[in-house]
Write a protein that holds these residues in place. Structure first.
Motif: not given
Ligand SMILES: Cc1cc2nc3c(=O)[nH]c(=O)nc-3n(C[C@H](O)[C@H](O)[C@H](O)COP(=O)(O)OP(=O)(O)OC[C@H]3O[C@@H](n4cnc5c(N)ncnc54)[C@H](O)[C@@H]3O)c2cc1C
Length: 372
Positions: A97, A24, A330, A33, A22, A26
């Motif tokens: 966070i 979200g 984390y 992902s 999955p 990315g």
């Molecule tokens: C610019 C930036 C700012 C950030 N700021 C913060 C912050 O302020 N606080 C904080 O806590 N973190 C922060 N992060 C870290 C962020 O929480 C992680 O990178 C998080 O995993 C991103 O989720 P995503 O959906 O964007 O990524 P994705 O790569 O889409 O998903 C992350 C993981 O979750 C899984 N996943 C996604 N969707 C689903 C679903 N529907 N069901 C099951 N699994 C799923 C994916 O397979 C992957 O393993 C930041 C990251 C970035 C790049």
């Protein structure tokens, strides 16, 4: 890449038998992902509904920018992160966070229930009363491990009106600044979050306060007194949380794609601090407050006794800081260089997480290096 716009699309993708991942927002730091496997792009599954009692149902593909904006329209808010394009689901599954988390907890602490498509294609609702072990595991173990979440239901808070805090300057003495910050910020009132980034002599403080502006000013004056040098705080009072988030999302593009990080339960010692300064960018996030008022075993998020989170720029600075670290990392900041990732991400919760994995995904349909 498969684009899912409904729960039925997700079920069909899983039943096709291909190993699916999955996605979200990315933003996973280790590309969990990324194309390679069959990526389920959930960005089309993004509606948000907010009830009059403040309970919000958020589809799994929604991004933080949309979440804050839609909640704002309903007069509500959620403690969560800053990047506008970060996915609410990836963030929440690993904890979440943010700038008001010392007051309201992690994003996952506000989760009431989730809908999940399991590895066998069945659709389950989980909450404290229904599939409680799965619900426990979804709150902080990190995404992509137990099933594909299709929607999340949150207990939101009335949208807080905050004072936005920012200071950018060249610090005469970064060592003193870090020493003061680490003793002060994690113990400041829950209503105030002040995070510090140091890069050489460049210093940046970013934060938000839920206290009246004059109280915020006097607390920050106390901080500056301890530093013993002027700190050019720029405050903007009366901003809704969503506006503060949007402003910081714009102010901090270009964050490093890969980081090494650790949680700290005590301050860095003078020797470690002296060695660390000058080794590249250091970003300190204040923990404490509401984050730590939940028992470590109450949710899968195991890091409930921490003072701060430190992001380092390279292996050298990580190794230096690690001498004083908790050994805990984390889950949303995955790091493939860790000797034992699962132990670092989950601590004492690892055994229960492994049992939940065995119960819900015994054939490891959802898998990646360092998965539970
Ligand atoms: C610019 C930036 C700012 C950030 N700021 C913060 C912050 O302020 N606080 C904080 O806590 N973190 C922060 N992060 C870290 C962020 O929480 C992680 O990178 C998080 O995993 C991103 O989720 P995503 O959906 O964007 O990524 P994705 O790569 O889409 O998903 C992350 C993981 O979750 C899984 N996943 C996604 N969707 C689903 C679903 N529907 N069901 C099951 N699994 C799923 C994916 O397979 C992957 O393993 C930041 C990251 C970035 C790049």
């Amino acid at each position: 890449m498969m684009h899912c716009r409904s729960v039925e699309d997700v079920v069909a993708a899983i039943k096709s038998g291909d190993r699916v991942v999955p996605r979200g927002g990315g933003h996973c730091f280790v590309d969990r992902s990324a194309p390679g496997d069959v990526v389920l792009d959930l960005s089309g599954l993004n509606s948000i509904e907010v009830r009059a009692d403040g309970v919000a149902t958020i589809d799994a593909g929604a991004l933080l920018g949309q979440v804050y904006a839609d909640l704002h329209a309903a007069g509500r808010g959620l403690p969560a992160g800053c990047g506008e394009t970060v996915g609410i689901t990836g963030l929440t599954l690993g904890g979440g966070i943010g700038l008001v988390g010392r007051m309201y907890g992690l994003s996952c602490d506000r989760l009431l229930s989730a809908q999940v498509v399991l590895a066998d294609g069945s659709v389950v609702e989980c909450s404290a009363d229904c599939e409680p072990d799965l619900f426990w595991a979804l709150r902080g173990a990190g995404g992509g491990q137990f099933g594909v979440v299709t929607s999340l239901r949150f207990d939101t808070v009335p949208e807080p009106i905050t004072t936005r805090i920012e200071a950018r300057w060249v610090s005469a003495d970064p060592e003193v600044l870090v020493a003061v910050w680490q003793a002060w910020a994690p113990d400041s009132p829950d209503e105030l979050t002040l995070n510090l980034t140091i890069d050489g002599s460049q210093a940046v403080l970013i934060g938000a306060s839920l206290l009246p502006a004059d109280e915020t000013r006097s607390l920050l004056a106390e901080f500056a007194d301890l530093v013993g040098a002027p700190v050019p705080f720029f405050l903007r009072a009366g901003m809704p949380l969503s506006a503060v988030k949007a402003s910081f999302a714009e102010a901090t593009p270009g964050e490093p794609a890969r980081i090494r990080s650790e949680f700290f339960e005590r301050s860095l010692s003078d020797d470690v601090l002296r060695e660390l300064i000058g080794c590249g960018r250091l970003a300190f996030t204040a923990m404490g407050g509401a984050y730590n008022r939940i028992a470590a075993e109450a949710t899968a998020f195991a890091h409930r006794n921490t003072r701060f989170l430190l992001e380092t720029a390279n292996d050298r600075s990580w190794s230096i800081a690690h001498a004083d670290g908790s050994g805990r990392v984390y889950p949303n900041f995955p790091d493939l260089a860790l000797a034992d990732g699962p132990a670092a991400y989950h601590g004492e919760n690892l055994a229960r997480l492994r049992a939940v994995k065995q119960a819900y995904d015994p054939d490891r349909f959802f898998d990646f290096p360092q998965a539970v």
